[in-house]
Design an enzyme around this catalytic site. Structure first.
Site, mmCIF file in Angstrom:
data_model
loop_
_atom_site.group_PDB
_atom_site.id
_atom_site.type_symbol
_atom_site.label_atom_id
_atom_site.label_comp_id
_atom_site.label_asym_id
_atom_site.label_seq_id
_atom_site.Cartn_x
_atom_site.Cartn_y
_atom_site.Cartn_z
ATOM 1 N N SER A 1 53.167 -25.750 -0.772
ATOM 2 C CA SER A 1 54.337 -25.007 -0.268
ATOM 3 C C SER A 1 54.121 -23.526 -0.517
ATOM 4 O O SER A 1 53.501 -23.142 -1.516
ATOM 5 C CB SER A 1 55.593 -25.458 -1.008
ATOM 6 O OG SER A 1 56.654 -24.565 -0.754
ATOM 7 N N TYR B 1 59.849 -27.527 -8.675
ATOM 8 C CA TYR B 1 59.107 -27.898 -7.456
ATOM 9 C C TYR B 1 57.964 -26.906 -7.229
ATOM 10 O O TYR B 1 56.815 -27.299 -6.983
ATOM 11 C CB TYR B 1 60.104 -27.889 -6.289
ATOM 12 C CG TYR B 1 59.547 -28.001 -4.893
ATOM 13 C CD1 TYR B 1 59.317 -29.241 -4.313
ATOM 14 C CD2 TYR B 1 59.310 -26.855 -4.128
ATOM 15 C CE1 TYR B 1 58.846 -29.339 -3.003
ATOM 16 C CE2 TYR B 1 58.845 -26.943 -2.829
ATOM 17 C CZ TYR B 1 58.615 -28.188 -2.268
ATOM 18 O OH TYR B 1 58.156 -28.275 -0.983
HETATM 19 N N1 LIG Z 1 60.478 -29.061 4.753
HETATM 20 C C1 LIG Z 1 60.133 -27.923 4.164
HETATM 21 O O1 LIG Z 1 60.812 -26.896 4.302
HETATM 22 C C2 LIG Z 1 58.886 -27.857 3.341
HETATM 23 C C3 LIG Z 1 58.169 -28.984 2.998
HETATM 24 N N2 LIG Z 1 57.048 -28.858 2.218
HETATM 25 C C4 LIG Z 1 56.301 -30.027 1.812
HETATM 26 O O2 LIG Z 1 55.900 -30.763 2.947
HETATM 27 C C5 LIG Z 1 55.784 -32.144 2.609
HETATM 28 C C6 LIG Z 1 56.537 -32.988 3.615
HETATM 29 O O3 LIG Z 1 57.900 -32.610 3.580
HETATM 30 P P1 LIG Z 1 58.946 -32.935 4.739
HETATM 31 O O4 LIG Z 1 58.273 -33.587 5.861
HETATM 32 O O5 LIG Z 1 59.714 -31.717 4.946
HETATM 33 O O6 LIG Z 1 59.889 -33.957 3.975
HETATM 34 P P2 LIG Z 1 60.571 -35.325 4.465
HETATM 35 O O7 LIG Z 1 61.627 -35.568 3.458
HETATM 36 O O8 LIG Z 1 60.917 -35.261 5.902
HETATM 37 O O9 LIG Z 1 59.391 -36.381 4.281
HETATM 38 C C7 LIG Z 1 58.879 -36.721 3.026
HETATM 39 C C8 LIG Z 1 58.421 -38.157 3.088
HETATM 40 O O10 LIG Z 1 57.815 -38.466 1.832
HETATM 41 C C9 LIG Z 1 58.249 -39.750 1.441
HETATM 42 N N3 LIG Z 1 58.176 -39.844 -0.017
HETATM 43 C C10 LIG Z 1 58.896 -39.125 -0.899
HETATM 44 N N4 LIG Z 1 58.601 -39.513 -2.139
HETATM 45 C C11 LIG Z 1 57.669 -40.484 -2.036
HETATM 46 C C12 LIG Z 1 56.990 -41.290 -2.970
HETATM 47 N N5 LIG Z 1 57.244 -41.196 -4.275
HETATM 48 N N6 LIG Z 1 56.083 -42.188 -2.532
HETATM 49 C C13 LIG Z 1 55.852 -42.326 -1.208
HETATM 50 N N7 LIG Z 1 56.494 -41.606 -0.267
HETATM 51 C C14 LIG Z 1 57.393 -40.700 -0.680
HETATM 52 C C15 LIG Z 1 59.675 -39.837 1.961
HETATM 53 O O11 LIG Z 1 60.116 -41.191 2.059
HETATM 54 C C16 LIG Z 1 59.581 -39.130 3.288
HETATM 55 O O12 LIG Z 1 59.290 -40.026 4.338
HETATM 56 C C17 LIG Z 1 56.316 -32.268 1.174
HETATM 57 O O13 LIG Z 1 55.229 -32.290 0.272
HETATM 58 C C18 LIG Z 1 57.119 -30.996 0.987
HETATM 59 O O14 LIG Z 1 57.175 -30.607 -0.356
HETATM 60 C C19 LIG Z 1 56.606 -27.643 1.795
HETATM 61 C C20 LIG Z 1 57.272 -26.509 2.126
HETATM 62 C C21 LIG Z 1 58.464 -26.526 2.918
HETATM 63 C C1 LIG Z 2 62.988 -27.340 2.060
HETATM 64 C C2 LIG Z 2 62.853 -26.653 0.770
HETATM 65 C C3 LIG Z 2 64.143 -26.137 0.218
HETATM 66 C C4 LIG Z 2 61.916 -25.547 0.857
HETATM 67 C C5 LIG Z 2 62.337 -24.334 1.282
HETATM 68 C C6 LIG Z 2 61.517 -23.300 1.271
HETATM 69 C C7 LIG Z 2 60.234 -23.495 0.855
HETATM 70 C C8 LIG Z 2 59.329 -22.359 0.843
HETATM 71 O O1 LIG Z 2 59.806 -21.221 0.969
HETATM 72 O O2 LIG Z 2 58.152 -22.537 0.727
HETATM 73 C C9 LIG Z 2 59.814 -24.745 0.441
HETATM 74 O O3 LIG Z 2 58.576 -24.978 0.012
HETATM 75 C C10 LIG Z 2 60.643 -25.775 0.460
HETATM 76 O O4 LIG Z 2 60.226 -26.964 0.100
#
Ligand SMILES: NC(=O)C1=CN([C@@H]2O[C@H](COP(=O)(O)OP(=O)(O)OC[C@H]3O[C@@H](n4cnc5c(N)ncnc54)[C@H](O)[C@@H]3O)[C@@H](O)[C@H]2O)C=CC1
Ligand SMILES: CC(C)c1ccc(C(=O)O)c(O)c1O
Length: 255
Positions: free
Chosen positions: A142, A155
């Site tokens: 992230s 986080y």
């Molecule tokens: N959405 C955002 O703004 C940002 C997301 N990220 C990262 O991107 C990645 C994907 O995030 P998103 O698609 O936004 O989230 P999301 O919530 O849409 O998808 C995350 C998925 O991971 C699965 N998951 C969570 N914990 C788990 C576990 N213990 N074991 C197996 N599966 C698990 C969930 O069931 C879900 O399907 C994450 O690592 C998140 O930290 C990074 C920066 C920003």
């Molecule tokens: C979706 C969450 C709150 C989030 C928001 C913003 C950032 C970022 O600025 O990089 C993240 O990594 C996040 O996981």
């Protein structure tokens, strides 16, 4: 892209917003996609989309925080789809709260998924890649790890830990033909962001603040990530390891 056709790819969190978009791209590339998620229905829905598009995929319901369960799941993936050549550590979760309001119980939950879960995956998959003569790991961290993000202290610490871990193991395995790289998303329009925004006193104001912090003045969409992930997984990236790439509309500009 070179080297992805009929390659076994594991994507954790493959049922979620960013993970699903990445899985679909590997499906289009002709890879055999192992969609791993703790939510079985979400994983199955991703598989359905890939199959409908003519690709090859299977769903695996498992929690990355459970080392033994992941070991069993990996054995099943190897039997069903073959030895993984690509691992995308994408599963993650967040709760938005100023650090001084958090409790140790929440820290443990965040660390278990965002850091220990990824360590479990590396520890169990990397020996198979080494034995097979190489592989590619793409870790989804992230921009919070690079520039900080108020309300995301633990986080951000986990994601920064993932960056340091990736660079270190990239050095340790550089001669084994195993490349590890990190992609850093910025705020992205997914369930994770919506869940976080809902806990804020004024969700729209928080989303507006995220948009304003991005030089390109928009939230990312899940489709912004599959291109770079596929490139890093491909044979065109055979000499790229230990790198950190932000895909965040200019939120981080690192030299
Ligand atoms: N959405 C955002 O703004 C940002 C997301 N990220 C990262 O991107 C990645 C994907 O995030 P998103 O698609 O936004 O989230 P999301 O919530 O849409 O998808 C995350 C998925 O991971 C699965 N998951 C969570 N914990 C788990 C576990 N213990 N074991 C197996 N599966 C698990 C969930 O069931 C879900 O399907 C994450 O690592 C998140 O930290 C990074 C920066 C920003
Ligand atoms: C979706 C969450 C709150 C989030 C928001 C913003 C950032 C970022 O600025 O990089 C993240 O990594 C996040 O996981």
């Amino acid at each position: 892209m070179k080297g992805l056709n009929e390659t076994t790819v594991i994507v954790t969190g493959g049922g979620g917003g960013i993970g699903r978009a990445i899985c679909r791209r590997f499906g289009e590339e002709g890879s055999r996609v192992a969609v791993l998620d703790r939510d079985p229905e979400a994983a199955a829905a991703t598989v359905e989309l890939i199959l409908e598009a003519g690709g090859s995929a299977r769903a695996y319901a498992a929690d990355i925080t459970d080392y033994n369960a992941i070991a069993e799941t990996l054995a099943a993936i190897e039997t069903d789809l073959g030895v993984p050549r690509v691992l995308v550590n994408n599963a993650g979760f967040d709760r938005f709260m100023p650090f001084l309001k958090t409790e140790p119980g929440l820290w443990q939950q965040l660390i278990a998924v965002n850091l220990t879960g990824a360590l479990n995956m590396h520890h169990l998959v990397l020996p198979k890649m080494v034995a097979a003569g190489g592989g590619k790991v793409i870790n989804i961290a992230s921009d919070a790890a690079r520039v900080g993000s108020s309300g995301e202290s633990v986080y951000a610490a986990c994601k920064a830990g993932l960056v340091g871990f990736s660079k270190t193991v990239a050095r340790e395995l550089a001669t084994k033909n195993v490349c590890l790289n990190v992609v850093c998303p910025g705020p992205t329009d997914t369930a994770l962001l919506k869940g976080v925004a809902e806990t804020a006193p004024n969700p729209e104001k928080l989303l507006e603040a995220f948009r304003n912090a991005v030089p390109m003045k928009r939230l990312a969409q899940p489709e912004d990530y599959p291109g770079i992930v596929a490139l890093l997984a491909s044979d065109d990236a055979n000499f790229i390891t230990g790198q950190v790439i932000s895909v965040s509309g200019g939120l981080t500009m690192a030299g």
